[in-house]
Design a protein around this motif. Structure first.
Motif, PDB file in Angstrom:
ATOM      1  N   PHE A 425       0.860  -1.198   0.000  1.00 26.23           N
ATOM      2  CA  PHE A 425       0.000   0.000   0.000  1.00 26.23           C
ATOM      3  C   PHE A 425       0.885   1.233   0.000  1.00 26.23           C
ATOM      4  O   PHE A 425       1.728   1.412   0.879  1.00 26.23           O
ATOM      5  N   HIS A 426       0.671   2.094  -0.988  1.00 28.02           N
ATOM      6  CA  HIS A 426       1.526   3.273  -1.190  1.00 28.02           C
ATOM      7  C   HIS A 426       0.701   4.549  -1.064  1.00 28.02           C
ATOM      8  O   HIS A 426      -0.447   4.588  -1.481  1.00 28.02           O
ATOM      9  N   VAL A 427       1.302   5.573  -0.477  1.00 27.50           N
ATOM     10  CA  VAL A 427       0.637   6.856  -0.303  1.00 27.50           C
ATOM     11  C   VAL A 427       1.522   7.934  -0.919  1.00 27.50           C
ATOM     12  O   VAL A 427       2.727   7.991  -0.655  1.00 27.50           O
ATOM     13  N   HIS A 428       0.923   8.800  -1.714  1.00 28.56           N
ATOM     14  CA  HIS A 428       1.662   9.895  -2.344  1.00 28.56           C
ATOM     15  C   HIS A 428       1.840  11.073  -1.381  1.00 28.56           C
ATOM     16  O   HIS A 428       1.061  11.255  -0.451  1.00 28.56           O
ATOM     17  N   GLY A 429       2.855  11.872  -1.660  1.00 31.71           N
ATOM     18  CA  GLY A 429       2.961  13.197  -1.056  1.00 31.71           C
ATOM     19  C   GLY A 429       3.669  13.289   0.269  1.00 31.71           C
ATOM     20  O   GLY A 429       3.898  14.394   0.760  1.00 31.71           O
ATOM     21  N   THR A 430       4.040  12.155   0.866  1.00 35.35           N
ATOM     22  CA  THR A 430       4.650  12.217   2.191  1.00 35.35           C
ATOM     23  C   THR A 430       5.410  10.927   2.480  1.00 35.35           C
ATOM     24  O   THR A 430       5.443  10.010   1.663  1.00 35.35           O
ATOM     25  N   SER A 431       6.041  10.868   3.653  1.00 35.65           N
ATOM     26  CA  SER A 431       6.554   9.608   4.195  1.00 35.65           C
ATOM     27  C   SER A 431       5.829   9.374   5.512  1.00 35.65           C
ATOM     28  O   SER A 431       5.458  10.330   6.185  1.00 35.65           O
ATOM     29  N   PHE A 432       5.635   8.118   5.867  1.00 35.46           N
ATOM     30  CA  PHE A 432       4.884   7.808   7.087  1.00 35.46           C
ATOM     31  C   PHE A 432       5.659   6.853   7.974  1.00 35.46           C
ATOM     32  O   PHE A 432       6.695   6.306   7.584  1.00 35.46           O
ATOM     33  N   GLN A 433       5.146   6.678   9.202  1.00 33.46           N
ATOM     34  CA  GLN A 433       5.725   5.696  10.120  1.00 33.46           C
ATOM     35  C   GLN A 433       4.811   4.481  10.193  1.00 33.46           C
ATOM     36  O   GLN A 433       3.596   4.626  10.225  1.00 33.46           O
TER      37      GLN A 433
END
Ligand code: C2O
Ligand code: CU
Ligand code: CU
Length: 496
Positions: A425-433
């Motif tokens: 699962f990938h999310v654009h625009g940022t990095s997450f923890q």
């Protein structure tokens, strides 16, 4: 290998049912690892890239139709500097619309290169990308809805390295000497040795898996490494296959970075998982001068069916980790090149991991192999019906629909589940923890900042967006199995 011998062998291998034995025996492994050219995009003008159609002989004597940026397959490494603006002119010289998405880069929606930013044949896109994030390894690739899998497969992708002039990198970092990109992809080759992409029903369902391994566009190449510490920047640029990597002598190595940049300290390991679109940077010690191979087993496709249940067996993935299914990615030998760079690892690394604080909101995402009847959906796709058989929270991707609206600067908890298979699962625009994987708590310090997470059981991430995206050019969240993404396992969100 002579052509006649190749034809005989490939006819024999085509008849074999098992996944890896479909490998074309005409492929000659062991060619030197290709080293992508570096293009410095560090604030000046004049950097241009052309997406072009070309041909490459992955297998000698058999020219495959390919795509690339400025070259016949893949593109140069774009080296960006934090604190500068990267100006690029990208011209589409292919015969279909493309985008150029900066995967993992913290840029606003109108610069992100998502599906809404497709540009036509002969058009030029001139993004000016503010480089605001810590040093890391990212990548760029086309992202046209329903064409992403095909275009990336044919080669429309490349690596990005972000450098931070304000932070001293204590690791090997002489590009091409002790610091190497490894762009890992699986590809299929037909009986005549040409790269092929034919989706059967199982490929649509589980994602396409090739029977041969490429690194930087060469079949199972060989890297001659200096006899010391070497940094390897691994990118899984495969459409669907996840890898469980190790060296065949089980040597220990250290992970030093993940998708979003350096870890707080090197983490010792003898193997690692790499889902589609994930990056890891590792440091390997070759001072023992031993020749080794980088090998892998498949991560498998079906949740909770390790060892191959009925579906796992059908798809040839099945999560099997037996030695029999292990295959080679590439090999290493040791050169007499003079040693450069550090010869010991620091105890800690200058990581830049933000304190995201407590979440103010929770969102739930369920990745659906089908919002309806799975087999029926697959069959209708095969028969040329709707290809939108997959979705998230019951909805297949719709470019005209905004699925989530997020407020900039607010930390959120995203809970991700899958109804059947495993998905990156990938999310654009940022990095997450990452807080939880497979229902288990994980130590964010061991994992670092991420932009893609392997979802196999309940998964939780802590996420905050500092870049904005409006309704015309929203960000995407999606499965990075490209066949799933193209089939609609993707949604859009604004950040305001
Ligand atoms: Cu690698 Cu939506 O992208
Ligand atoms: Cu992305
Ligand atoms: Cu998926």
């Amino acid at each position: 290998m002579k052509r006649r011998q190749f034809l005989t062998l490939s006819a024999a291998t085509l008849a074999a049912p098992a996944l890896m034995s479909r490998r074309s025996l005409a492929a000659e492994p062991g060619a030197p690892l290709p080293l992508p050219q570096v293009m410095d995009v560090d604030g000046g003008n004049g950097n241009s890239l052309s997406a072009i159609a070309g041909q490459r002989e992955f297998i000698a004597g058999a020219a495959s139709d390919t795509l690339g940026y400025d070259q016949d397959y893949l593109g140069p490494v774009l080296r960006l500097k934090r604190g500068t603006t990267a100006r690029l002119a990208i011209t589409n010289r292919t015969d279909a619309p493309i985008t150029t998405h900066w995967h993992g880069m913290h840029v606003p929606g109108h610069l992100d290169g998502g599906p809404q930013l497709a540009f036509d044949t002969q058009a030029t896109w001139n993004p000016e990308l503010p480089v605001v994030q810590p040093a890391t390894t990212l990548w760029y690739h086309s992202h046209v809805h329903k064409l992403t899998a095909d275009q990336v497969y044919r080669g429309l992708a490349g690596l990005i390295m972000i450098e931070d002039p304000a932070v001293t990198d204590p690791l090997p970092r002489d590009y091409g000497q002790n610091d190497f990109p490894l762009i890992i992809q699986d590809r299929n080759f037909d009986g005549s040795g040409r790269m092929s992409y034919d989706l059967g029903m199982m490929d649509m369902m589980a994602g396409f898996r090739g029977s041969e391994m490429l690194v930087n566009g060469a079949i199972r190449p060989r890297l001659s490494a200096p006899a010391g510490l070497v940094r390897l920047r691994l990118l899984n640029a495969s459409n669907a296959r996840g890898y469980t990597l190790r060296f065949d002598d089980n040597r220990q190595f250290h992970q030093v970075a993940s998708d979003g940049g350096l870890l707080a300290a090197p983490v010792a390991m003898t193997g690692l998982h790499l889902s589609p679109s994930e990056r890891v940077e590792i440091v390997v010690d070759f001072s023992d001068r031993a020749a080794v191979r980088l090998v892998s087993t498949d991560m498998g496709t079906m949740a909770g069916m390790m060892g191959g249940g009925m579906m796992g067996g059908m798809m040839g993935g099945g999560g099997s980790t037996s030695a029999a299914s292990e295959f080679e990615i590439m090999s290493f030998d040791v050169s007499d090149a003079p040693l450069t760079g550090p010869q010991s690892l620091p105890a800690t690394l200058p990581a830049q991991i933000p304190d995201l604080g407590a979440p103010v909101r929770t969102r739930d995402f369920t990745l659906n192999v089908n919002a309806g009847n799975m087999m029926g959906g697959m069959i209708s796709r095969l028969l040329g019906g709707s290809s939108q058989t997959m979705g998230i929270n019951g909805d297949s991707f719709d470019m005209g629909r905004i699925d989530q609206r997020v407020t900039a600067g607010e930390t959120e908890l995203w809970r991700i589940n899958a109804d059947m298979m495993v998905h990156p699962f990938h999310v654009h625009g940022t990095s997450f923890q990452v807080l939880r994987m497979g229902g288990q708590k994980v130590d964010p310090a061991q994992i670092g900042m991420k932009d893609v997470v392997h979802v196999e059981g309940p998964t939780e991430i802590l996420v905050r967006f500092d870049q904005k995206a409006d309704e015309k050019t929203p960000f995407m969240f999606h499965c990075h199995i490209l066949e799933h993404e193209d089939a609609g396992m993707m949604g859009q969100f604004t950040v305001t």
